[in-house]
Motif scaffolding. Structure first.
Motif, PDB file in Angstrom:
ATOM      1  N   UNK A  44       0.840  -1.197   0.000  1.00 36.04           N
ATOM      2  CA  UNK A  44       0.000   0.000   0.000  1.00 36.04           C
ATOM      3  C   UNK A  44       0.874   1.245   0.000  1.00 36.04           C
ATOM      4  N   UNK A  45       0.423   2.247  -0.719  1.00 34.91           N
ATOM      5  CA  UNK A  45       1.211   3.465  -0.885  1.00 34.91           C
ATOM      6  C   UNK A  45       1.439   4.188   0.448  1.00 34.91           C
ATOM      7  N   UNK A  46       0.433   4.268   1.280  1.00 34.03           N
ATOM      8  CA  UNK A  46       0.570   4.979   2.555  1.00 34.03           C
ATOM      9  C   UNK A  46       1.643   4.339   3.421  1.00 34.03           C
ATOM     10  N   UNK A  47       1.611   3.018   3.553  1.00 36.92           N
ATOM     11  CA  UNK A  47       2.597   2.305   4.374  1.00 36.92           C
ATOM     12  C   UNK A  47       3.994   2.433   3.784  1.00 36.92           C
ATOM     13  N   UNK A  48       4.090   2.315   2.449  1.00 30.05           N
ATOM     14  CA  UNK A  48       5.378   2.417   1.772  1.00 30.05           C
ATOM     15  C   UNK A  48       5.993   3.806   1.989  1.00 30.05           C
ATOM     16  N   UNK A  49       5.205   4.842   1.789  1.00 29.16           N
ATOM     17  CA  UNK A  49       5.711   6.203   1.974  1.00 29.16           C
ATOM     18  C   UNK A  49       6.112   6.454   3.424  1.00 29.16           C
ATOM     19  N   UNK A  50       5.374   5.897   4.363  1.00 33.73           N
ATOM     20  CA  UNK A  50       5.730   6.032   5.781  1.00 33.73           C
ATOM     21  C   UNK A  50       7.082   5.373   6.058  1.00 33.73           C
ATOM     22  N   UNK A  51       7.322   4.222   5.439  1.00 35.67           N
ATOM     23  CA  UNK A  51       8.607   3.530   5.639  1.00 35.67           C
ATOM     24  C   UNK A  51       9.756   4.325   5.023  1.00 35.67           C
ATOM     25  N   UNK A  52       9.519   4.936   3.870  1.00 35.83           N
ATOM     26  CA  UNK A  52      10.549   5.794   3.269  1.00 35.83           C
ATOM     27  C   UNK A  52      10.888   6.950   4.210  1.00 35.83           C
ATOM     28  N   UNK A  53       9.854   7.608   4.736  1.00 33.73           N
ATOM     29  CA  UNK A  53      10.091   8.733   5.657  1.00 33.73           C
ATOM     30  C   UNK A  53      10.841   8.265   6.903  1.00 33.73           C
ATOM     31  N   UNK A  54      10.447   7.132   7.452  1.00 30.39           N
ATOM     32  CA  UNK A  54      11.086   6.611   8.660  1.00 30.39           C
ATOM     33  C   UNK A  54      12.579   6.392   8.437  1.00 30.39           C
ATOM     34  N   UNK A  55      12.931   5.907   7.256  1.00 31.28           N
ATOM     35  CA  UNK A  55      14.325   5.618   6.934  1.00 31.28           C
ATOM     36  C   UNK A  55      15.085   6.835   6.392  1.00 31.28           C
ATOM     37  N   UNK A  56      14.348   7.875   6.041  1.00 26.65           N
ATOM     38  CA  UNK A  56      14.991   9.064   5.476  1.00 26.65           C
ATOM     39  C   UNK A  56      15.381   8.867   4.018  1.00 26.65           C
TER      40      UNK A  56
END
Length: 79
Positions: A44-56
């Protein structure tokens, strides 16, 4: 012996993310690429984008592909 690959329909979101970010290129701070449709269906896009933000990390999307830059470096679009 070849490694068994599960169809995307039964891959768990956390397993998909773990596999993505454990790729040698990701660990080395490089670039990985995945199909947008796989990301949307499995994670899912929301979860994927959250993981990108978390990792920087940053990513770009083009023609059904997502290119993930597994580092915190600046991006510059070259046209």
């Amino acid at each position: 012996m070849p490694r068994a690959v599960l169809p995307p329909s039964i891959v768990q979101p956390e397993a998909w993310l773990r596999h993505l970010f454990s790729a040698k290129a990701a660990i080395d701070g490089g670039v990985v690429r995945r199909k947008s449709s796989d990301m949307e269906r499995i994670v899912g896009r929301t979860r994927f984008e959250a993981e990108l933000r978390r990792r920087g990390f940053r990513a770009v999307e083009n023609e059904g592909q997502i290119v993930i830059f597994c580092n915190r470096g600046a991006l510059r679009l070259i046209e």
